[in-house]
Design a protein around this motif. Structure first.
Motif, PDB file in Angstrom:
ATOM      1  N   VAL A  77    -108.589  48.731  92.589  1.00 20.27           N
ATOM      2  CA  VAL A  77    -108.000  49.671  91.639  1.00 20.27           C
ATOM      3  C   VAL A  77    -108.369  51.105  92.006  1.00 20.27           C
ATOM      4  O   VAL A  77    -109.382  51.363  92.664  1.00 20.27           O
ATOM      5  CB  VAL A  77    -108.454  49.375  90.200  1.00 20.27           C
ATOM      6  CG1 VAL A  77    -108.053  47.970  89.788  1.00 20.27           C
ATOM      7  CG2 VAL A  77    -109.963  49.563  90.046  1.00 20.27           C
ATOM      8  N   ASP A  78    -107.551  52.029  91.518  1.00 23.18           N
ATOM      9  CA  ASP A  78    -107.846  53.444  91.687  1.00 23.18           C
ATOM     10  C   ASP A  78    -108.614  53.951  90.461  1.00 23.18           C
ATOM     11  O   ASP A  78    -109.024  53.177  89.595  1.00 23.18           O
ATOM     12  CB  ASP A  78    -106.566  54.247  91.923  1.00 23.18           C
ATOM     13  CG  ASP A  78    -105.561  54.132  90.784  1.00 23.18           C
ATOM     14  OD1 ASP A  78    -105.956  53.697  89.673  1.00 23.18           O
ATOM     15  OD2 ASP A  78    -104.386  54.485  90.982  1.00 23.18           O
ATOM     16  N   THR A 125    -107.778  55.283  87.802  1.00 26.89           N
ATOM     17  CA  THR A 125    -107.168  55.202  86.476  1.00 26.89           C
ATOM     18  C   THR A 125    -107.730  54.054  85.647  1.00 26.89           C
ATOM     19  O   THR A 125    -107.514  54.004  84.436  1.00 26.89           O
ATOM     20  CB  THR A 125    -105.632  55.036  86.580  1.00 26.89           C
ATOM     21  OG1 THR A 125    -105.340  53.797  87.234  1.00 26.89           O
ATOM     22  CG2 THR A 125    -105.015  56.199  87.357  1.00 26.89           C
ATOM     23  N   ILE A 133    -103.305  48.047  92.934  1.00 24.19           N
ATOM     24  CA  ILE A 133    -102.485  49.066  92.281  1.00 24.19           C
ATOM     25  C   ILE A 133    -101.837  49.932  93.352  1.00 24.19           C
ATOM     26  O   ILE A 133    -102.520  50.426  94.258  1.00 24.19           O
ATOM     27  CB  ILE A 133    -103.329  49.949  91.345  1.00 24.19           C
ATOM     28  CG1 ILE A 133    -103.858  49.150  90.159  1.00 24.19           C
ATOM     29  CG2 ILE A 133    -102.519  51.131  90.834  1.00 24.19           C
ATOM     30  CD1 ILE A 133    -104.737  49.967  89.213  1.00 24.19           C
ATOM     31  N   SER A 149     -98.812  53.171  94.049  1.00 25.84           N
ATOM     32  CA  SER A 149     -97.801  54.130  93.607  1.00 25.84           C
ATOM     33  C   SER A 149     -96.452  53.724  94.172  1.00 25.84           C
ATOM     34  O   SER A 149     -96.360  52.867  95.054  1.00 25.84           O
ATOM     35  CB  SER A 149     -98.171  55.544  94.058  1.00 25.84           C
ATOM     36  OG  SER A 149     -98.199  55.624  95.476  1.00 25.84           O
ATOM     37  N   GLY A 162     -93.881  44.727  91.716  1.00 26.27           N
ATOM     38  CA  GLY A 162     -95.009  45.321  91.016  1.00 26.27           C
ATOM     39  C   GLY A 162     -94.737  45.420  89.529  1.00 26.27           C
ATOM     40  O   GLY A 162     -93.661  45.855  89.106  1.00 26.27           O
ATOM     41  N   VAL A 215     -95.270  47.004  85.875  1.00 31.37           N
ATOM     42  CA  VAL A 215     -95.657  48.298  85.308  1.00 31.37           C
ATOM     43  C   VAL A 215     -95.852  48.134  83.795  1.00 31.37           C
ATOM     44  O   VAL A 215     -94.898  47.968  83.051  1.00 31.37           O
ATOM     45  CB  VAL A 215     -94.611  49.389  85.616  1.00 31.37           C
ATOM     46  CG1 VAL A 215     -94.693  49.786  87.070  1.00 31.37           C
ATOM     47  CG2 VAL A 215     -93.196  48.956  85.304  1.00 31.37           C
ATOM     48  N   THR A 257     -97.230  53.702  88.484  1.00 34.61           N
ATOM     49  CA  THR A 257     -97.992  52.909  89.442  1.00 34.61           C
ATOM     50  C   THR A 257     -97.908  51.450  89.011  1.00 34.61           C
ATOM     51  O   THR A 257     -97.882  51.135  87.826  1.00 34.61           O
ATOM     52  CB  THR A 257     -99.460  53.358  89.502  1.00 34.61           C
ATOM     53  OG1 THR A 257     -99.989  53.391  88.173  1.00 34.61           O
ATOM     54  CG2 THR A 257     -99.589  54.731  90.123  1.00 34.61           C
ATOM     55  N   TRP A 294     -98.885  47.223  89.305  1.00 35.68           N
ATOM     56  CA  TRP A 294     -99.854  46.172  89.603  1.00 35.68           C
ATOM     57  C   TRP A 294     -99.170  45.128  90.472  1.00 35.68           C
ATOM     58  O   TRP A 294     -98.204  44.487  90.047  1.00 35.68           O
ATOM     59  CB  TRP A 294    -100.365  45.546  88.312  1.00 35.68           C
ATOM     60  CG  TRP A 294    -101.338  46.417  87.590  1.00 35.68           C
ATOM     61  CD1 TRP A 294    -101.060  47.417  86.713  1.00 35.68           C
ATOM     62  CD2 TRP A 294    -102.756  46.362  87.691  1.00 35.68           C
ATOM     63  NE1 TRP A 294    -102.200  48.008  86.251  1.00 35.68           N
ATOM     64  CE2 TRP A 294    -103.272  47.368  86.834  1.00 35.68           C
ATOM     65  CE3 TRP A 294    -103.656  45.566  88.412  1.00 35.68           C
ATOM     66  CZ2 TRP A 294    -104.648  47.595  86.693  1.00 35.68           C
ATOM     67  CZ3 TRP A 294    -105.025  45.785  88.267  1.00 35.68           C
ATOM     68  CH2 TRP A 294    -105.501  46.795  87.416  1.00 35.68           C
ATOM     69  N   CYS A 295     -99.659  44.968  91.685  1.00 37.87           N
ATOM     70  CA  CYS A 295     -99.006  44.107  92.667  1.00 37.87           C
ATOM     71  C   CYS A 295     -99.906  42.936  93.048  1.00 37.87           C
ATOM     72  O   CYS A 295    -101.134  43.043  93.047  1.00 37.87           O
ATOM     73  CB  CYS A 295     -98.670  44.903  93.929  1.00 37.87           C
ATOM     74  SG  CYS A 295     -97.712  46.401  93.610  1.00 37.87           S
ATOM     75  N   HIS A 342    -107.143  52.675  80.769  1.00 35.20           N
ATOM     76  CA  HIS A 342    -106.112  52.630  81.815  1.00 35.20           C
ATOM     77  C   HIS A 342    -104.728  52.946  81.268  1.00 35.20           C
ATOM     78  O   HIS A 342    -103.952  53.669  81.898  1.00 35.20           O
ATOM     79  CB  HIS A 342    -106.109  51.252  82.471  1.00 35.20           C
ATOM     80  CG  HIS A 342    -105.039  51.065  83.509  1.00 35.20           C
ATOM     81  ND1 HIS A 342    -104.957  51.846  84.640  1.00 35.20           N
ATOM     82  CD2 HIS A 342    -103.987  50.202  83.579  1.00 35.20           C
ATOM     83  CE1 HIS A 342    -103.912  51.471  85.370  1.00 35.20           C
ATOM     84  NE2 HIS A 342    -103.311  50.478  84.744  1.00 35.20           N
TER      85      HIS A 342
END
Length: 520
Positions: A52-53, A55, A107, A109, A164, A166, A348, A350-351, A417
């Protein structure tokens, strides 16, 4: 479920300076037929990994407590890796070099989503979404399906699908003006909120602010561009409807290079004029977002910015409270006439990766981890507001009392988040437990933005584009920087662009128009 997966080897990918990984020769994709999944019988996955980043709550902000509470609520066994936020996509690239290092969940973009999906590195979750508890819950907001559809990108088979998930809208940037500074320049709040200004009216206001305050510049931006789609969102009045990258021309039924069009040339001229006039901070070129925020907050009026384009919603409150003059207010203005609407970026996503699919975990991860983010109950509360007892305390009447941040106790937490103003699903009870505690200017700013914004298109990506776009974008950045700072004229910038990457642009466009001609 369609299997469109590219098998990895450690040398099957190459790094580019901007875009990270692209496939460069390993094309043994597995194009299977559609499988039937009994979703009611899908079991919880065994241990899986997540990257995760920043966020998601960081370790500096009780991230370990977030993980503990999420594991307790879901009953799942997972490990979350948190690379440094500013170098997140370098870490993503390194993790995707081979299957052994690849996380199961990541995660991404919108541009990276399109890139990795086109290489077969992500799992197609279209059927999973269509059979999800969230989609069938009846709790989705009216725009939810539109938001999800906007994130469909092309896989290795050339067909658009959902790679992904969202859980919230992508949000976007609005232009904020310090009210006291506007007043000194002869403008009331009503002058700036009752209508959409023209560019000339907007620019005249900027010049009057500079003259009235005697400041070094009016706008200091986090770069003359953003390095993620839609690229132009930090200076929307100057770019207006210029396209930074490749886009689909509906009239011509073909892809074009937005950077080479007249709209971008006009935008570059506006940027240069603003720097020459002392309206736009010349130092914007190398600034981070925190650098630009620091100038917005500066105590010395001569070095402070008075107009700042930044994220709508929660940031309205943060920017308001961080200003040196605590008596001043900020005004979120509507997009100027020439711009029409602000750009709502794609969220962004979630994959779930190829690795999870190969190990038989993809369906279980989606059902028990991804889909539960919007469960309308305790799990969604955790994703929105963080770990209970550390981000907030629940009062006897059920209301929230937000707590001070671990790293800065004087500043209260407001979200984790997911932003309650952006989330795609309502709570089962019909009441978001913390939304009533949101400051009024956060809600009003979000409402204004969504009333005056348009979703951007998902990035176009092919394997050839993936190989070339890093170098192309690097040259685009160079042109903008040099033209804005007066090192090159607009014509010189465009000549350098054609000279340096023109052949690569042509190859990228040929790839897009060959594979996707007549369809978008």
């Amino acid at each position: 479920m369609r299997k469109t997966i590219k098998k990895l080897t450690a040398v099957g990918l190459t790094l580019t300076s901007v875009m990270g990984l692209v496939a460069c020769g390993n094309n043994n994709a597995s194009n299977g037929t559609k499988e039937t999944v009994d979703w009611a019988s899908v079991e919880k996955p065994e241990h899986f990994t997540v990257m995760v980043d920043g966020t998601v709550p960081t370790l500096e902000e009780w991230g370990e407590k977030f993980d503990e509470q999420l594991k307790s609520l879901t009953g799942l066994d997972f490990e979350i890796t948190r690379p440094d936020h500013n170098s997140y996509y370098d870490a993503v690239a390194n993790s995707m070099l081979d299957a052994s290092a690849m996380p199961d969940v990541i995660i991404l973009s919108s541009d990276y989503l399109a890139l990795y999906a086109s290489q077969g590195l992500l799992w197609d979750m279209t059927d999973a979404w269509n059979n999800s508890a969230t989609k069938s819950s009846g709790r989705l907001i009216s725009d939810a399906e539109k938001i999800m559809k906007a994130n469909y990108v092309r896989g290795v088979d050339g067909e658009k699908a959902l790679y992904g998930f969202v859980p919230a809208r992508g949000n976007g940037c609005v232009t904020y003006v310090k009210e006291a500074w506007a007043t000194q320049a002869g403008y009331s709040k009503a002058d700036l909120t009752s209508k959409q200004l023209s560019y000339d009216e907007f620019y005249t206001m900027l010049k009057k602010m500079k003259e009235a305050r005697g400041i070094d510049y009016v706008i200091s931006a986090p770069g003359f561009y953003s390095k993620e789609a839609p690229y132009t969102n930090y200076l929307p009045e100057f770019y207006q409807n210029a396209n930074f990258t490749f886009y689909y021309d509906e009239a011509a039924k073909e892809y074009k290079d937005g950077f080479a069009q007249q709209d971008m040339k006009d935008a570059l001229a506006r940027l240069k004029t603003a720097v020459d006039d002392g309206i736009l901070d010349k130092a914007s070129q190398n600034q981070t977002t925190s650098d630009a925020r620091n100038k917005w907050n500066a105590k010395d009026a001569s070095t402070a910015s008075s107009v700042f384009t930044y994220w709508a919603g929660t940031w309205a409150y943060t920017l308001q409270n961080s200003m040196a003059d605590k008596t001043d207010k900020i005004i979120a203005i509507k997009p100027i006439k020439e711009l029409g609407t602000y750009k709502e970026r794609l969220a962004t996503a979630w994959c779930i990766t190829y690795k999870a699919y190969e190990n038989g975990k993809a369906e279980g991860i989606f059902k028990y981890f991804i889909d539960t983010m919007l469960d309308g109950g305790d799990i969604q509360t955790l994703w929105e507001y963080g770990p209970k007892g550390y981000y907030y305390e629940e009062q006897a009447d059920g209301s929230f009392k937000f707590l001070g941040k671990k790293t800065n106790p004087k500043t209260l937490y407001a979200k984790a988040h997911l932003d309650c103003n952006l989330v795609l699903a309502n709570f089962v009870s019909g009441k978001d437990p913390g939304k009533a505690e949101q400051p009024e200017n956060v809600t009003s700013c979000s409402d204004m933005f969504f009333e005056h914004s348009t979703l951007v298109d998902s990035p176009a990506m092919t394997e050839e584009v993936g190989k070339l776009v890093g170098d192309i974008n690097t040259e685009r950045y160079t042109v903008i920087d040099n033209v804005a700072r007066g090192e090159w004229t607009v014509d010189q910038g465009m000549q350098e662009y054609t000279k340096t990457v023109g052949s690569k642009v042509d190859a990228a466009l040929k790839s897009l128009n060959t594979q996707f001609a007549g369809k978008n």
